[in-house]
Every structure is written in C-alpha cells, then in structure tokens.
Motif scaffolding. Structure first.
Motif, mmCIF file in Angstrom:
data_model
loop_
_atom_site.group_PDB
_atom_site.id
_atom_site.type_symbol
_atom_site.label_atom_id
_atom_site.label_comp_id
_atom_site.label_asym_id
_atom_site.label_seq_id
_atom_site.Cartn_x
_atom_site.Cartn_y
_atom_site.Cartn_z
ATOM 1 N N ARG A 29 -1.456 7.898 -4.960
ATOM 2 C CA ARG A 29 -2.238 8.649 -4.125
ATOM 3 C C ARG A 29 -3.743 8.271 -4.016
ATOM 4 O O ARG A 29 -4.575 8.935 -3.558
ATOM 5 C CB ARG A 29 -2.041 10.027 -4.188
ATOM 6 C CG ARG A 29 -0.428 10.449 -3.964
ATOM 7 C CD ARG A 29 0.088 10.008 -2.858
ATOM 8 N NE ARG A 29 -0.409 10.257 -1.455
ATOM 9 C CZ ARG A 29 -0.024 9.759 -0.363
ATOM 10 N NH1 ARG A 29 0.849 9.074 -0.202
ATOM 11 N NH2 ARG A 29 -0.506 10.223 0.852
ATOM 12 N N SER A 30 -4.033 7.590 -4.981
ATOM 13 C CA SER A 30 -5.344 7.200 -5.207
ATOM 14 C C SER A 30 -6.126 6.243 -4.506
ATOM 15 O O SER A 30 -5.513 5.064 -4.354
ATOM 16 C CB SER A 30 -5.635 6.620 -6.729
ATOM 17 O OG SER A 30 -7.021 6.583 -7.376
ATOM 18 N N LYS A 31 -7.055 6.384 -3.740
ATOM 19 C CA LYS A 31 -7.505 5.720 -2.682
ATOM 20 C C LYS A 31 -8.560 4.741 -3.108
ATOM 21 O O LYS A 31 -9.440 5.198 -4.081
ATOM 22 C CB LYS A 31 -8.140 6.351 -1.433
ATOM 23 C CG LYS A 31 -6.681 7.006 -0.815
ATOM 24 C CD LYS A 31 -7.472 7.784 0.551
ATOM 25 C CE LYS A 31 -6.665 8.591 1.390
ATOM 26 N NZ LYS A 31 -6.190 9.903 0.599
ATOM 27 N N SER A 78 -6.165 8.417 9.614
ATOM 28 C CA SER A 78 -4.607 8.367 9.404
ATOM 29 C C SER A 78 -3.790 9.207 10.334
ATOM 30 O O SER A 78 -2.791 9.109 10.852
ATOM 31 C CB SER A 78 -4.221 8.966 7.979
ATOM 32 O OG SER A 78 -4.581 10.172 7.845
ATOM 33 N N THR A 104 0.910 -1.312 0.088
ATOM 34 C CA THR A 104 0.220 -0.014 0.094
ATOM 35 C C THR A 104 0.985 1.247 -0.062
ATOM 36 O O THR A 104 2.101 1.145 0.579
ATOM 37 C CB THR A 104 -1.016 0.122 1.200
ATOM 38 O OG1 THR A 104 -0.034 0.012 2.628
ATOM 39 C CG2 THR A 104 -2.084 -1.034 1.218
ATOM 40 N N LEU A 152 -9.443 2.236 3.520
ATOM 41 C CA LEU A 152 -9.351 3.108 2.463
ATOM 42 C C LEU A 152 -7.836 3.141 2.248
ATOM 43 O O LEU A 152 -7.043 3.871 2.851
ATOM 44 C CB LEU A 152 -9.723 4.530 2.763
ATOM 45 C CG LEU A 152 -10.222 5.510 1.754
ATOM 46 C CD1 LEU A 152 -11.234 5.026 0.743
ATOM 47 C CD2 LEU A 152 -10.548 7.127 2.274
ATOM 48 N N LEU A 153 -7.344 2.606 1.027
ATOM 49 C CA LEU A 153 -6.062 2.399 0.884
ATOM 50 C C LEU A 153 -5.609 2.783 -0.492
ATOM 51 O O LEU A 153 -6.437 2.641 -1.476
ATOM 52 C CB LEU A 153 -5.615 0.979 0.866
ATOM 53 C CG LEU A 153 -6.027 0.427 2.335
ATOM 54 C CD1 LEU A 153 -5.935 -1.144 2.281
ATOM 55 C CD2 LEU A 153 -5.292 0.739 3.310
ATOM 56 N N CYS A 154 -4.407 3.190 -0.653
ATOM 57 C CA CYS A 154 -3.994 3.416 -2.070
ATOM 58 C C CYS A 154 -2.801 2.165 -2.376
ATOM 59 O O CYS A 154 -2.120 1.667 -1.766
ATOM 60 C CB CYS A 154 -2.850 4.441 -2.051
ATOM 61 S SG CYS A 154 -3.549 6.083 -1.503
ATOM 62 N N THR A 155 -3.314 1.493 -3.293
ATOM 63 C CA THR A 155 -2.622 0.340 -3.985
ATOM 64 C C THR A 155 -2.202 0.103 -5.432
ATOM 65 O O THR A 155 -1.784 -0.579 -5.902
ATOM 66 C CB THR A 155 -3.681 -0.866 -3.901
ATOM 67 O OG1 THR A 155 -4.800 -0.579 -4.823
ATOM 68 C CG2 THR A 155 -4.191 -1.055 -2.425
ATOM 69 N N CYS A 157 -0.494 4.587 0.518
ATOM 70 C CA CYS A 157 -1.128 5.302 1.505
ATOM 71 C C CYS A 157 -2.271 4.505 2.442
ATOM 72 O O CYS A 157 -2.668 3.670 1.906
ATOM 73 C CB CYS A 157 -1.700 6.666 0.845
ATOM 74 S SG CYS A 157 -3.390 6.363 0.181
ATOM 75 N N ARG A 158 -2.764 5.237 3.413
ATOM 76 C CA ARG A 158 -3.792 4.722 4.177
ATOM 77 C C ARG A 158 -4.657 5.862 4.794
ATOM 78 O O ARG A 158 -4.037 6.897 5.115
ATOM 79 C CB ARG A 158 -3.620 3.858 5.503
ATOM 80 C CG ARG A 158 -4.375 3.410 6.115
ATOM 81 C CD ARG A 158 -4.035 2.819 7.309
ATOM 82 N NE ARG A 158 -3.375 1.323 6.948
ATOM 83 C CZ ARG A 158 -2.987 0.359 7.796
ATOM 84 N NH1 ARG A 158 -3.088 0.468 8.995
ATOM 85 N NH2 ARG A 158 -2.685 -0.686 7.291
ATOM 86 N N GLY A 159 -5.893 5.725 4.465
ATOM 87 C CA GLY A 159 -6.892 6.786 4.896
ATOM 88 C C GLY A 159 -7.618 6.414 6.212
ATOM 89 O O GLY A 159 -7.158 5.484 6.968
#
Length: 123
Positions: A107-109, A53, A28, A98-101, A30-32
């Motif tokens: 940066r797209s969740k 976060s 991942t 809510l993750l960016c993968t 990012c993480r929201g």
C-alpha cells in the motif's frame, strides 16, 4: 520493472486531435492519481490533467473543454483525448503515476514517470 510508456504523440495541425496513451507495465498493487504533464522547450513542466482512482478528473484551465482524461476498466492504461489542438499545446507530454510497486509494502505509493511523447501542433 514497473514502467509507464506513453504513445500517440506526433505532428498535428491546429484544430486537430490526438489521443495519448499511457500504459502501465509490471506488477502494481495499487494505483492512485494518474496524471498528464507537459513541458515545452524552455519552459517548466506543467500539470495538464489528472484522474484519481475513483475516476474524478481535473484539468488546467487552458485545456478545459478540449482535453479529456480517462482510463480503461482495469486501470492499466490512461488516455488523454486532445481536441481542438493549438500551437501552445506543443510540448513533450509525460505520464505520471502514483503506484504501489513494493511487494513487501503493498500500500506504499511511489511516483513514476514515463519518458514522454512529443506533440507538435502546427499553425
């Protein structure tokens, strides 16, 4: 490749405690918000708790004072400490992240769900 895996559910007596875990596997970027939802038989899935976060938390009214959501230092595992459990807490508990993968859009969740862990509170 990215999975959320819940654990820690099981049978418990009224007034007892459980700690649920939600582990994030895979890469991942990012993480929201990380949330716990629950769904009892015959009912709609409902929000239980969320941690953003920055560590800010919120809870549905019926679990306030009894449940605590937290995450580890690396934000790879989210926990739900459940105290003073009641029969009405009986449900399948799902982790929502809510993750960016996407390595091409880091940066797209997107929303990811675990498969759930069963909590059964007996009276």
């Amino acid at each position: 490749q990215v999975q959320l895996v819940e654990s820690g559910g099981g049978p418990v007596q009224s007034g007892g405690s459980l700690r649920l875990s939600c582990a994030v596997y895979g890469i991942t970027y990012c993480r929201g918000d990380m949330s716990w939802y629950r769904q009892a038989p015959g009912k709609e899935r409902e929000f239980a708790s969320v941690i953003d976060s920055d560590g800010t938390t919120d809870y549905r009214d019926s679990v306030k004072g009894r449940f605590t959501i937290s995450q580890d230092n690396g934000s790879r595992t989210v926990y739900l400490q459940m105290n003073n459990l009641k029969p009405e807490d009986t449900a399948m508990y799902y982790c929502r992240g809510l993750l960016c993968t996407n390595p091409y859009s880091k940066r797209s969740k997107g929303v990811y769900w675990g498969q759930g862990t069963q909590v059964t509170v007996s009276s």
